[in-house]
Design an enzyme around this catalytic site. Sequence first.
Site, PDB file in Angstrom:
ATOM      1  N   ASP A 102       0.866  -1.289  -0.017  1.00  0.00           N
ATOM      2  CA  ASP A 102       0.050   0.021  -0.106  1.00  0.00           C
ATOM      3  C   ASP A 102       0.846   1.305   0.036  1.00  0.00           C
ATOM      4  O   ASP A 102       1.497   1.514   0.943  1.00  0.00           O
ATOM      5  CB  ASP A 102      -0.761  -0.116   1.136  1.00  0.00           C
ATOM      6  CG  ASP A 102      -1.731   1.141   1.509  1.00  0.00           C
ATOM      7  OD1 ASP A 102      -1.880   1.909   0.320  1.00  0.00           O
ATOM      8  OD2 ASP A 102      -2.055   1.410   2.521  1.00  0.00           O
ATOM      9  N   ASP A 289      -2.114   5.526  -5.342  1.00  0.00           N
ATOM     10  CA  ASP A 289      -2.401   4.967  -4.187  1.00  0.00           C
ATOM     11  C   ASP A 289      -2.915   3.411  -4.722  1.00  0.00           C
ATOM     12  O   ASP A 289      -3.800   3.122  -5.061  1.00  0.00           O
ATOM     13  CB  ASP A 289      -3.514   5.343  -3.556  1.00  0.00           C
ATOM     14  CG  ASP A 289      -3.761   4.814  -2.110  1.00  0.00           C
ATOM     15  OD1 ASP A 289      -3.174   3.861  -1.882  1.00  0.00           O
ATOM     16  OD2 ASP A 289      -4.915   5.425  -1.399  1.00  0.00           O
TER      17      ASP A 289
END
Length: 506
Positions: A102, A289
């Site tokens: 992430d 992201d």
Amino acid sequence: MGTRRVALLLLAAVLLQALLPASDAEGLVRIALKKRPIDLNSRVATRLSGDEAARPLLRGAAANSLSGDEGDIVGLKNYMNAQYFGEIGIGTPAQKFTVIFDTGSSNLWVPSAKCYFSIACYLHSRYKAGQSSTYKKNGKPAAIQYGTGSIAGYFSEDSVTVGDLVVKDQEFIEATKEPGITFLVAKFDGILGLGFQEISVGKAVPVWYKMMEQGLVSDPVFSFWLNRHTDEEEGGEIIFGGMDPKHYVGEHTYVPVTQKGYWQFDMGDVLVGGQSTGFCKGGCAAIADSGTSLLAGPTAIITEINEKIGAAGVVSQECKTIVSQYGQQILDLLLAETQPKKICSQVGLCTFDGSRGVSAGIRSVVDGEAENGHRSDPMCNVCEMAVVWMQNQLSQNKTQDLILDYVDKLCNRLPSPMGESAVECGSLGSMPDIEFTIGGKKFALKPEEYVLKVGEGAAAQCISGFTAMDIPPPRGPLWILGDVFMGPYHTVFDYGKLRVGFAKAA
């Protein structure tokens, strides 16, 4: 006999070279990613966990209110929707965990064997400190708050295996509490953050930093290739130490990181079917992201996109009231060349704080007393959206009647409170391309790239890959370019030169 021995040695050398992992041969560390298609169970779980769970607030040592301080942190994850995950090991011998890689957070956490009272922990792999010879006790408490859900636990230190690499003395969180539904039905065990240390809870040094400090990668670069072909088992690949030319076509367009924390950069205009929305002509902030599957942006622009692609929305009575009672007045002020930011204060729906409109009924978040720290008046928000919509139509030389009618139609296309909008699966051919201007270049998403299919056959549903999320100034407006964008565009995260690069994925 000597010739035979030489031949055997040569054969052994060839076989050994063939057996060496790609990371040794090319100086790259490859992590295969698995792909989980979005399913109905995930969507139901997201709804049950509440709307705020889709907009988690990351609470760490540097977190404050949304007052604009350098330490302000807003977590933007909806981990329920994350599709791509890979495997790591923690401890000696390595205990296997499935994690989301992430770029929108910076901590590593996995469930702890000492998590006794959260059902989610029992449905996932749990770290057992007593079974690792390299475990080091830390004990510092840690918590990450996600609105209606959270994780909590304490820091520990151990070796972390990523591909062929072994990162020594890595700080990570042993989660002893995982309340709520969000992680209960998740297909992954934990999260491995690849953001900057500035947003790391407890100021823990991220795994990626440790890789560089310990000389485990040749170049301070990692890259993502996400396989968007749903009929293929391979989910993609994350490469530490560089990139694979087979994963992209042409050259990357690089933009500098403008604020360390997330991988944040400046983005230009957003176009729908070749027409400017006008919202980001003066520039918007964006982040790449990998932990978010959708593409999030300001409600005003997502609503325009919804209208163009025929996405179902919700009828907003507040919006219709603004248009019917104040629409002509707002339009007259725009035609009189009134500063757009001041218009909603002039009609009495907002107050002007010198840079933007704010609700007249909510105290400044700087004093820490505003309800929820960032809530604002819906009428003020809708007024500001109407100004954006009208500006856009005026730039296209539309008549006043057409502008007011268009804005009224947009009031029927506001995104669902759950953050997703349904579209007709059979209408992809008539939907427009959506383009994002990055580094002066337009990056287009085609309908088949931004529409996500849920289920198969007659039960199949299609949802828009665009979701609304409003981040207030000075951090916002902010776009979150998740997997919907990173799938079509190979993405490079260059820590050495503090930049992000995009190229068409192969």
